[in-house]
Design an enzyme around this catalytic site. Structure first.
Site, short mmCIF file in Angstrom:
data_model
loop_
_atom_site.label_atom_id
_atom_site.label_comp_id
_atom_site.label_asym_id
_atom_site.label_seq_id
_atom_site.Cartn_x
_atom_site.Cartn_y
_atom_site.Cartn_z
CG ASN A 1 36.27 38.12 40.32
OD1 ASN A 1 37.17 37.13 40.68
ND2 ASN A 1 36.85 39.18 39.54
CG HIS B 1 42.20 33.89 35.72
ND1 HIS B 1 42.59 35.23 35.55
CD2 HIS B 1 42.86 33.31 34.78
CE1 HIS B 1 43.15 35.33 34.54
NE2 HIS B 1 43.52 33.91 34.21
CD GLU C 1 46.47 33.79 32.27
OE1 GLU C 1 45.41 33.17 31.93
OE2 GLU C 1 46.44 35.04 32.41
CE1 TYR D 1 45.09 37.51 38.89
CE2 TYR D 1 45.90 36.22 40.69
CZ TYR D 1 44.81 36.43 39.69
OH TYR D 1 43.52 36.09 39.85
CE LYS E 1 39.77 35.09 40.35
NZ LYS E 1 39.78 36.43 40.17
P1 IDP Z 1 39.49 39.83 35.40
O1 IDP Z 1 39.86 38.80 36.47
O2 IDP Z 1 38.27 40.23 35.27
O3 IDP Z 1 40.42 39.79 33.93
P2 IDP Z 1 41.72 41.77 36.39
O4 IDP Z 1 41.56 43.29 36.04
O5 IDP Z 1 42.73 41.07 35.37
O6 IDP Z 1 40.27 41.29 35.97
O7 IDP Z 1 41.97 41.69 37.54
C1 IDP Z 1 42.46 40.45 38.34
C2 IDP Z 1 41.65 40.30 39.67
O8 IDP Z 1 42.10 41.11 40.63
C3 IDP Z 1 40.14 40.31 39.30
O9 IDP Z 1 39.56 39.48 38.85
C4 IDP Z 1 39.71 40.67 40.76
O10 IDP Z 1 39.68 39.44 41.65
C5 IDP Z 1 40.84 41.43 41.45
N1 IDP Z 1 40.68 42.90 41.32
C6 IDP Z 1 40.68 43.62 40.11
N2 IDP Z 1 40.51 44.90 40.12
C7 IDP Z 1 40.12 44.92 41.65
C8 IDP Z 1 39.95 46.24 42.26
O11 IDP Z 1 39.58 47.30 41.92
N3 IDP Z 1 39.74 45.91 43.48
C9 IDP Z 1 39.95 44.72 44.18
N4 IDP Z 1 40.21 43.71 43.41
C10 IDP Z 1 40.29 43.76 42.11
#
Ligand code: IDP
Length: 150
Positions: free
Chosen positions: A127, A130, A141, A60, A20
């Site tokens: 984070n 992805h 994807e 997304y 990212k």
């Molecule tokens: P993942 O990337 O660990 O699979 P997902 O639930 O698919 O997690 O969420 C996609 C992305 O959205 C996450 O990697 C993170 O960057 C963001 N995200 C997910 N949940 C939250 C939240 O509760 N608050 C803020 N950002 C979030």
């Protein structure tokens, strides 16, 4: 008998990995790819690119309407993304294990997010990476980010 050469083992899976914009900006692309390769996965395609609103809306789609959706899209548009197709047996689950939990504050040390990520006090969890979460997501994807591969 000798074990088969790795190059002739059947390849079961591909996954989409994204470094990212926070990972690219912080100069962690090489460290993240190093971990993928050190684990034994093969890099099948790698491209530094700018995402578009259309691409992210498709990528997304499952998160549309959630409070973090727009901050997430804005974050993903804030700089280049390194898109990667990694290949190997069980690479989908294997990369998610390398990545660690979504929240870098609690992601286990030893993982990409646990070792290299933290809470920056922003509306979106930054984070670093992805990784596709299922074979269906991976196929979808990879088709979005690397249409020429499918
Ligand atoms: P993942 O990337 O660990 O699979 P997902 O639930 O698919 O997690 O969420 C996609 C992305 O959205 C996450 O990697 C993170 O960057 C963001 N995200 C997910 N949940 C939250 C939240 O509760 N608050 C803020 N950002 C979030």
């Amino acid at each position: 008998t000798l074990p088969a050469e790795p190059s002739i083992l059947p390849v079961a899976e591909r996954t989409l990995v994204l470094v990212k914009p926070d990972g690219v900006r912080r100069g962690l692309s090489g460290e993240i790819l190093r971990r993928v390769e050190a684990k034994g996965y093969t890099l099948r395609a790698v491209r530094l690119m700018d995402a578009t609103p259309e691409l992210l809306a498709a990528h997304y789609a499952e998160h549309e309407g959630k409070p973090f959706y727009q901050p997430l899209v804005d974050f993903m548009l804030s700089g280049p993304v390194l898109a990667v197709v990694a290949e190997g047996n069980n690479v989908i689950a294997g990369f998610r294990s390398l990545a660690g939990a979504t929240d870098p504050t609690v992601a286990a040390p030893g993982t990409i997010r646990g070792d290299l990520g933290r809470d920056w006090g922003l509306k979106v969890v930054q984070n670093l990476v992805h990784g596709s979460d299922s074979t269906e997501s991976a196929a979808r994807e990879i088709g979005l980010w690397f249409p020429e591969l499918v």
